[in-house]
Design a protein around this motif. Sequence first.
Motif, PDB file in Angstrom:
ATOM      1  N   TRP A   1       0.867  -1.276  -0.204  1.00  0.00           N
ATOM      2  CA  TRP A   1      -0.026  -0.037  -0.069  1.00  0.00           C
ATOM      3  C   TRP A   1       0.825   1.182  -0.040  1.00  0.00           C
ATOM      4  N   ARG A   2       0.612   2.167  -0.852  1.00  0.00           N
ATOM      5  CA  ARG A   2       1.301   3.357  -0.940  1.00  0.00           C
ATOM      6  C   ARG A   2       0.396   4.706  -1.006  1.00  0.00           C
ATOM      7  N   ARG A   3       0.645   5.741  -0.204  1.00  0.00           N
ATOM      8  CA  ARG A   3      -0.121   6.969  -0.381  1.00  0.00           C
ATOM      9  C   ARG A   3       0.711   8.232  -0.007  1.00  0.00           C
ATOM     10  N   GLY A   4       0.560   9.135  -0.370  1.00  0.00           N
ATOM     11  CA  GLY A   4       1.328  10.473   0.104  1.00  0.00           C
ATOM     12  C   GLY A   4       0.243  11.553   0.305  1.00  0.00           C
ATOM     13  N   ILE A   5       0.823  12.572   1.075  1.00  0.00           N
ATOM     14  CA  ILE A   5       0.163  13.946   1.247  1.00  0.00           C
ATOM     15  C   ILE A   5       1.005  14.873   0.774  1.00  0.00           C
ATOM     16  N   ASP A   6       0.182  16.054   0.234  1.00  0.00           N
ATOM     17  CA  ASP A   6       1.332  17.166  -0.260  1.00  0.00           C
ATOM     18  C   ASP A   6       0.136  18.269  -0.573  1.00  0.00           C
ATOM     19  N   LEU A   7       0.454  19.276  -0.116  1.00  0.00           N
ATOM     20  CA  LEU A   7       0.102  20.535  -0.237  1.00  0.00           C
ATOM     21  C   LEU A   7      -0.403  20.821  -1.910  1.00  0.00           C
ATOM     22  N   ASP A   8       0.769  20.410  -2.752  1.00  0.00           N
ATOM     23  CA  ASP A   8       0.225  20.558  -4.171  1.00  0.00           C
ATOM     24  C   ASP A   8       0.731  19.320  -4.924  1.00  0.00           C
ATOM     25  N   PRO A   9      -0.017  18.452  -4.872  1.00  0.00           N
ATOM     26  CA  PRO A   9       0.564  17.116  -5.610  1.00  0.00           C
ATOM     27  C   PRO A   9       0.899  17.167  -7.031  1.00  0.00           C
ATOM     28  N   ILE A  10       1.724  16.330  -7.395  1.00  0.00           N
ATOM     29  CA  ILE A  10       2.071  16.485  -8.837  1.00  0.00           C
ATOM     30  C   ILE A  10       1.650  15.462  -9.394  1.00  0.00           C
ATOM     31  N   ASP A  11       1.158  15.313 -10.491  1.00  0.00           N
ATOM     32  CA  ASP A  11       0.777  14.191 -11.629  1.00  0.00           C
ATOM     33  C   ASP A  11       2.171  13.977 -12.578  1.00  0.00           C
ATOM     34  N   ALA A  12       2.643  12.714 -12.161  1.00  0.00           N
ATOM     35  CA  ALA A  12       3.796  12.023 -12.741  1.00  0.00           C
ATOM     36  C   ALA A  12       3.629  11.923 -14.328  1.00  0.00           C
ATOM     37  N   ALA A  13       2.343  12.018 -14.916  1.00  0.00           N
ATOM     38  CA  ALA A  13       2.284  11.982 -16.221  1.00  0.00           C
ATOM     39  C   ALA A  13       2.202  13.371 -16.799  1.00  0.00           C
ATOM     40  N   ASP A  14       2.355  14.407 -15.945  1.00  0.00           N
ATOM     41  CA  ASP A  14       2.089  15.818 -16.534  1.00  0.00           C
ATOM     42  C   ASP A  14       3.752  16.189 -16.776  1.00  0.00           C
ATOM     43  N   ALA A  15       3.822  16.424 -18.261  1.00  0.00           N
ATOM     44  CA  ALA A  15       5.232  16.607 -18.799  1.00  0.00           C
ATOM     45  C   ALA A  15       5.629  17.865 -18.090  1.00  0.00           C
ATOM     46  N   ASP A  16       5.016  18.742 -18.181  1.00  0.00           N
ATOM     47  CA  ASP A  16       5.241  20.103 -17.814  1.00  0.00           C
ATOM     48  C   ASP A  16       5.605  20.230 -16.409  1.00  0.00           C
ATOM     49  N   ALA A  17       5.124  19.285 -15.402  1.00  0.00           N
ATOM     50  CA  ALA A  17       5.251  19.191 -14.200  1.00  0.00           C
ATOM     51  C   ALA A  17       6.667  18.530 -13.821  1.00  0.00           C
ATOM     52  N   ILE A  18       6.871  17.578 -14.762  1.00  0.00           N
ATOM     53  CA  ILE A  18       8.110  16.695 -14.526  1.00  0.00           C
ATOM     54  C   ILE A  18       9.379  17.629 -14.992  1.00  0.00           C
ATOM     55  N   ASP A  19       9.024  18.517 -16.170  1.00  0.00           N
ATOM     56  CA  ASP A  19      10.074  19.034 -16.703  1.00  0.00           C
ATOM     57  C   ASP A  19      10.592  20.329 -15.389  1.00  0.00           C
ATOM     58  N   TRP A  20       9.431  20.726 -14.679  1.00  0.00           N
ATOM     59  CA  TRP A  20       9.824  21.596 -13.763  1.00  0.00           C
ATOM     60  C   TRP A  20      10.603  21.143 -12.510  1.00  0.00           C
ATOM     61  N   LEU A  21      10.350  19.690 -12.264  1.00  0.00           N
ATOM     62  CA  LEU A  21      10.921  18.848 -11.369  1.00  0.00           C
ATOM     63  C   LEU A  21      12.499  18.888 -11.745  1.00  0.00           C
ATOM     64  N   ALA A  22      12.673  18.474 -12.872  1.00  0.00           N
ATOM     65  CA  ALA A  22      13.925  18.295 -13.463  1.00  0.00           C
ATOM     66  C   ALA A  22      14.865  19.679 -13.580  1.00  0.00           C
ATOM     67  N   ASN A  23      13.957  20.852 -13.691  1.00  0.00           N
ATOM     68  CA  ASN A  23      14.720  21.970 -13.672  1.00  0.00           C
ATOM     69  C   ASN A  23      15.130  22.390 -12.390  1.00  0.00           C
ATOM     70  N   LEU A  24      14.584  21.762 -11.199  1.00  0.00           N
ATOM     71  CA  LEU A  24      14.996  21.998  -9.686  1.00  0.00           C
ATOM     72  C   LEU A  24      16.126  21.362  -9.579  1.00  0.00           C
ATOM     73  N   VAL A  25      16.485  20.593 -10.200  1.00  0.00           N
ATOM     74  CA  VAL A  25      17.853  19.871 -10.016  1.00  0.00           C
ATOM     75  C   VAL A  25      18.972  20.587 -10.298  1.00  0.00           C
ATOM     76  N   TRP A  26      19.940  20.773  -9.437  1.00  0.00           N
ATOM     77  CA  TRP A  26      21.109  21.664  -9.357  1.00  0.00           C
ATOM     78  C   TRP A  26      21.920  21.569 -10.798  1.00  0.00           C
TER      79      TRP A  26
END
Length: 339
Positions: free
Chosen positions: A178-203
């Motif tokens: 079983w796996r769950r998460g809690i977040d103020l602003d959940p991210i859809d792993a299938a959202d290409a723009d959201a994943i691009d932003w996560l990649a951009n956060l990498v230093w």
Amino acid sequence: MDTDATAAIAAFYEDFGRRWAHGTSPLYEHWALGVSTDGEVLSRLALLAKPKQQPNLVFASARWEGAPLVRYPELRPWLLDHWDLLVATGDTRTVQTNEVNRCATWLPPLARIDRPLALLEVGAAAGLCLFPDRCSAEYATPSGVRRVDPPTGRSDVVLACTVDDEASVPTRHPDVVWRRGIDLDPIDAADADAIDWLANLVWPGPDHDPRVARLRAAAAVAASDPPEIVRGDLLERLTDVAAAAPSDATLVVFHSAVLLYLDAGERRRFADLIGGLGPAIDRDVVWLSNETTGTLPEIDAQVPEGTATDHRFVQTWNGRAIALAGQHGATYETRPFAG
């Protein structure tokens, strides 16, 4: 200009550069130290809401909008000319460093639990760290590299971690049911723009380049089997989400670099809440935490004097310090707490 506010921001940026970016992201180190002595930029930062002042968000927003990857004196004119654009981007984005390589530091303690596991991550973002059981891991030990693969075979997500003790290398993957998460602003792993932003956060920097490919591979895993990420405040949602876990599994509540975004009172409330969570929901509960020093005083008191904690979290098991975990999962050290 509020001199106290700008002085605090300057100290924050200097600490970020010297303590966190130093030795791992030379460009961010140079940018942070440059900002820390730049009165004009500090005065502009002081006008922003506190969560929007942080280096990770400011620098990621600048890169998102095309800032040149140059040393600070050459960057400064771009920052000033594009300030409004940078601020607008920061207003619509947040820092959610969903670093899947941290699973390399979660696998050692999770492997100790010889029962089915229910995983609940607070501050889960896209939930990439909810799949440690589906990652391969290569551990560099004092005697050589040891690889651990899931029971299903080699994974496209390959973690890399250096350990100071052979005994830290897990001999098995956890059985996650079983796996769950809690977040103020959940991210859809299938959202290409959201994943691009996560990649951009990498230093930026050679130490971090492998993180981007690993993140995208982990996003593909999460997108193929999306975990439920509940939107909400961890202090308000923890108990009801935890109560949904199966009663015949050990519930593991875990988090990395989450409590630093809470004030001291909220941190205390969270620690008290999770301390009584097991009886409240009638479940076996393990609390695993990766947080920086300065988060909870009772944790700081367990760190031996003189221990280097730069680039490291203190990992705890039910409030007991057990290891130092690299901020991006690249190291795992148990010797400071041995004995």
